[in-house]
Design an enzyme around this catalytic site. Sequence first.
Site, PDB file in Angstrom:
ATOM      1  N   HIS A 134      -3.634  -5.353   1.349  1.00 34.04           N
ATOM      2  CA  HIS A 134      -2.915  -5.708   2.513  1.00 34.04           C
ATOM      3  C   HIS A 134      -3.083  -7.024   2.822  1.00 34.04           C
ATOM      4  O   HIS A 134      -3.769  -7.675   3.858  1.00 34.04           O
ATOM      5  CB  HIS A 134      -3.770  -4.827   3.662  1.00 34.04           C
ATOM      6  CG  HIS A 134      -3.288  -3.500   3.689  1.00 34.04           C
ATOM      7  ND1 HIS A 134      -2.351  -2.926   4.530  1.00 34.04           N
ATOM      8  CD2 HIS A 134      -3.908  -2.156   2.924  1.00 34.04           C
ATOM      9  CE1 HIS A 134      -2.343  -1.437   4.110  1.00 34.04           C
ATOM     10  NE2 HIS A 134      -3.276  -1.167   3.341  1.00 34.04           N
ATOM     11  N   CYS A 149       0.839  -1.144  -0.028  1.00 32.15           N
ATOM     12  CA  CYS A 149      -0.127  -0.012   0.078  1.00 32.15           C
ATOM     13  C   CYS A 149       1.029   1.299  -0.189  1.00 32.15           C
ATOM     14  O   CYS A 149       1.392   1.453  -1.175  1.00 32.15           O
ATOM     15  CB  CYS A 149      -1.183   0.059   1.153  1.00 32.15           C
ATOM     16  SG  CYS A 149      -2.353   1.018   0.901  1.00 32.15           S
ATOM     17  N   GLU A 157      -1.366  -8.337   5.199  1.00 34.96           N
ATOM     18  CA  GLU A 157      -1.035  -8.465   6.857  1.00 34.96           C
ATOM     19  C   GLU A 157      -2.209  -8.405   7.438  1.00 34.96           C
ATOM     20  O   GLU A 157      -2.623  -8.554   8.682  1.00 34.96           O
ATOM     21  CB  GLU A 157       0.146  -7.527   7.149  1.00 34.96           C
ATOM     22  CG  GLU A 157      -0.583  -6.107   7.520  1.00 34.96           C
ATOM     23  CD  GLU A 157      -0.779  -5.475   6.269  1.00 34.96           C
ATOM     24  OE1 GLU A 157      -0.521  -5.873   5.161  1.00 34.96           O
ATOM     25  OE2 GLU A 157      -1.015  -4.015   6.298  1.00 34.96           O
TER      26      GLU A 157
END
Lengths: 596, 230, 83, 83
Positions: free
Chosen positions: B203, B86, B205
Amino acid sequence: MLAEAGQENAGLVDIGDGLACAFKIESHNHPSAIEPYQGAATGVGGINRDIFTMGARPVAQLNSLRFGNLSSDKNKALLRGVVKGIGDYGNAFGVPTVGGEVFFDDCYNVNPLVNAMSAGIVETGKTVSAISYGLGNPVFIVGSSTGKDGIHGATFASGDLHEDSADDLPSVQVGDPFTEKLLLEASLEVIKTGAIVGMQDMGAAGIICSTSEMSAKGKHGMIIHLDRVPTRQQNMQAWEILLSESQERMLLVVKKGKEAEVKKVFEKWDLNCVHIGDVTTGNQLKFYMDRELVADVPAESLVLGGGAPVYNREYSVPAYYKENKRFSIDNVSEPEDLKEVARFLLSHPNIASKRWIYNQYDSMVGTVNMSTNKPSDAAVINIKGTDKAIALTVDCNSRYVHADPEQGCAIAVAEASRNIVCSGAEPSAITNCLNFGNPYNKEVYWQFVQSIKGMGKACRKFQTPVTGGNVSFYNQSSFEGPVFPTPTIGMLGVLKSKSSFTGLAFRKAGDHIFLIGESVNDISSSEYLYSWHKIKKSPAPHFDLDVEFKNQQVVKDAIKKGLVCSAHDVSDGGLFVTLAESAMASDLGFSIETDF
Amino acid sequence: MKTGIVVFPGSNCDEDMVYVVQHIMKQPTVKLWHKDHSLQNCDLIILPGGFSYGDYLRSGAIARFSPIMNEVMEFALRGGIVFGICNGFQILCESGLLPGALMHNPSHQFICKNVFIKSVTENSEITRHIREGQVLKIPVAHGEGNYYADASTIEKLNVNDQVLFRYCDESGNVTAESNMNGSIQNIAGICNENRNVFGMMPHPERASDSQLGNTDGRIIFESLYNLVNA
Amino acid sequence: MKFTAEIDVMPLKALLDPQGKAVKHGLKNIGLSTIENVRIGKHITIEIEASNREEAQVKIEEACKKLLSNPVMESYHFSISEN
Amino acid sequence: MKFTAEIDVMPLKALLDPQGKAVKHGLKNIGLSTIENVRIGKHITIEIEASNREEAQVKIEEACKKLLSNPVMESYHFSISEN
């Protein structure tokens, strides 16, 4: 409760495992009516500062929004501006926006309500208080530079204002989420050094307010040199620096000798950190400008309860209250095409999906939002490193409160508690944002008094203490009357174990659907009656606090025993909408038989 | 592999990344402050998500000139592995370590929701364990995710197999409807010619912790650290 | 006749400009330290069909007042040139 | 000496400008229908201290190239005036 209501910047509740939750809700209604984007953005900034000024790291945000009729372009523009302002500030600041509510009614046409809520976690005993003491301890101002922000907001004789040429006075306060994020990290870092005596964020009335509140609390005085305050605009006068409400600033009282350590932290984060004065004995606040004494005031008198005047206001029952009672369900015709009614309700702005709004908020930053992939009535936030989670919700049906403030406000607390229970949590405590009209209007003050009664009754029943909150008066509608009385309730719940987390979506075909609680032939103040039949005058819906409490205990126990696949509270739009929401969240259908 | 996670002023997903890399992938991890000049001899550098410098001017434009970026660029030019997610991807493009740029979403609104992406090459450190064509549900959260590059750059990316992920629907079809930010050819992630610098807008994560109900993103970290279902 | 309007919409001088502050910091990072003040606003170009310059002027003025700038926070000025 | 730079950073002509399109639509809604093309970019003003105009020119050129504009998607031009 770890902090007495109103004593600290936010309510503080012990949630076990050596942790406490600081949470609060605040309004930014009038600034948002003037400039929706910045008004809402600075509201988000202010509420988060109240949390981290206590040493807690904000972990989740919610907001409660009210607008006028969406058919008007002005209200559409207000909605777009407020949502973008909340998103841009909250997303950059980096705290997930995990829940909230929005409600549309003509009464909010010229006066939208923008209530922002934030919750943070701190180790018990590691909190910082908004206090100042210790002769000789240095006082620092940290964060953004000071400008002439919010000066016209001060209740000053207009005579004083003409010296400033109009274009020198900022018409609106601009939020800087980037500086706020630096201020958050620097504040939490500096607290760890142990060098901090007390800390307070600068909200209304800026320096004069924070210096007096901290001094009164610590029963000490202060000497402040206003000329040392870093300013953004040239030749600001003493009173402007005193009253400025520039955003993203904090006042720090530091232990003598620890100045260098504190400066190092703020330098790392490229933030102002200027020593502007010192703590003195007694309780006088002496403000100097270029060594000339410009103000010498006792701290005590400015602080709420410390000597600020207390008013006793009259109130009277409004005419509409009796008229509402004349409503009877018998003279409401049953529509032929019930499918049409269902379609109307499911697409009504007060009920339809709010995806367009919350998809503009980062709801996942921090990787703690357990409700992202398992939607639930209250947002459930994972407390990493423990088996715990917390649940958060914000609720208030202001139409019910308008119909009957005492009953309506009790319902608001009950609905918040229902949402917490349906997500598998135990209700813990509340904060509230009391948005009302002009208090000098006797009928408005009656709404206020009755709402407080209803809230007290319900909070005692659900054993959810009021940890603090905020009041916003003078919210007036376009036809000169007040907006609906809107006592927004923000409630915290705790899941002792994450295993009790319960979603609202159906799980498997063949699961049985149970309706807990007795259905009453009552459509008072419902969206169906108000918006489909356009009958605006009816009492608040049927409500029994004891039965409500019992129903919630049943749901709590069923969840504890692992019998429940999903739970969803019946609220706006009634049973049909509740079933539809659980179905849509799971791509499963439902079939129910009614016994009449 | 010792991982360095760079923290810029305004980064807000650095802790999320530390949590996944350290606690879930069990890799030694250090946070690298943007003002320092040492990469503390990490084997791998991650630029996390967030709003470095408030995303002012252009996302990543100012962070690109943070002191530590000199070392990050040298590390990358020497072949070191750098992974930007990002805001990290935006910074890598602004610094020229990756081609192209991330423009405003056409709607001019921030978008945060789960989306589907499809791995389109197995020939990269972050997709080597992912079957080509495999669909992953990964969240996006950005206001400037509209990947753009001129025609010749796009041509090169395709020819050199440098496109890693494309936005798609649940069954893997790369469609216009599944492209939420207007990126050319639904590009969601790319690598450089030398195949040591990687960038993606979604994302992973945020889809790696089982407690949050979606671990589709874990396979990307498992590829990166060459582990099998950590 | 075809005209092109070049419009600048800037935040009012007294307002805090967080973006300008951050860009000034960024410019310092690339060695440009003698910079005092940075302010960032919008530059808008509009091609407009009008029978004469005055009409174009009036139309652009109206566009600025009603849509392109928010008087609460911004000021604008523009120039018009014939294509 | 003090100089002020007026900088315009615009999206490259080839690029789609969704914001420009949205504003054009908005202008039509308020009755300004003879508008062809709307493009929106940034207007940046910088006050800079420099020994002479050329030095200011060089510094602002560097600022635009390195930071203020991204050549992949934007072009810039600026003018400098003495305060």
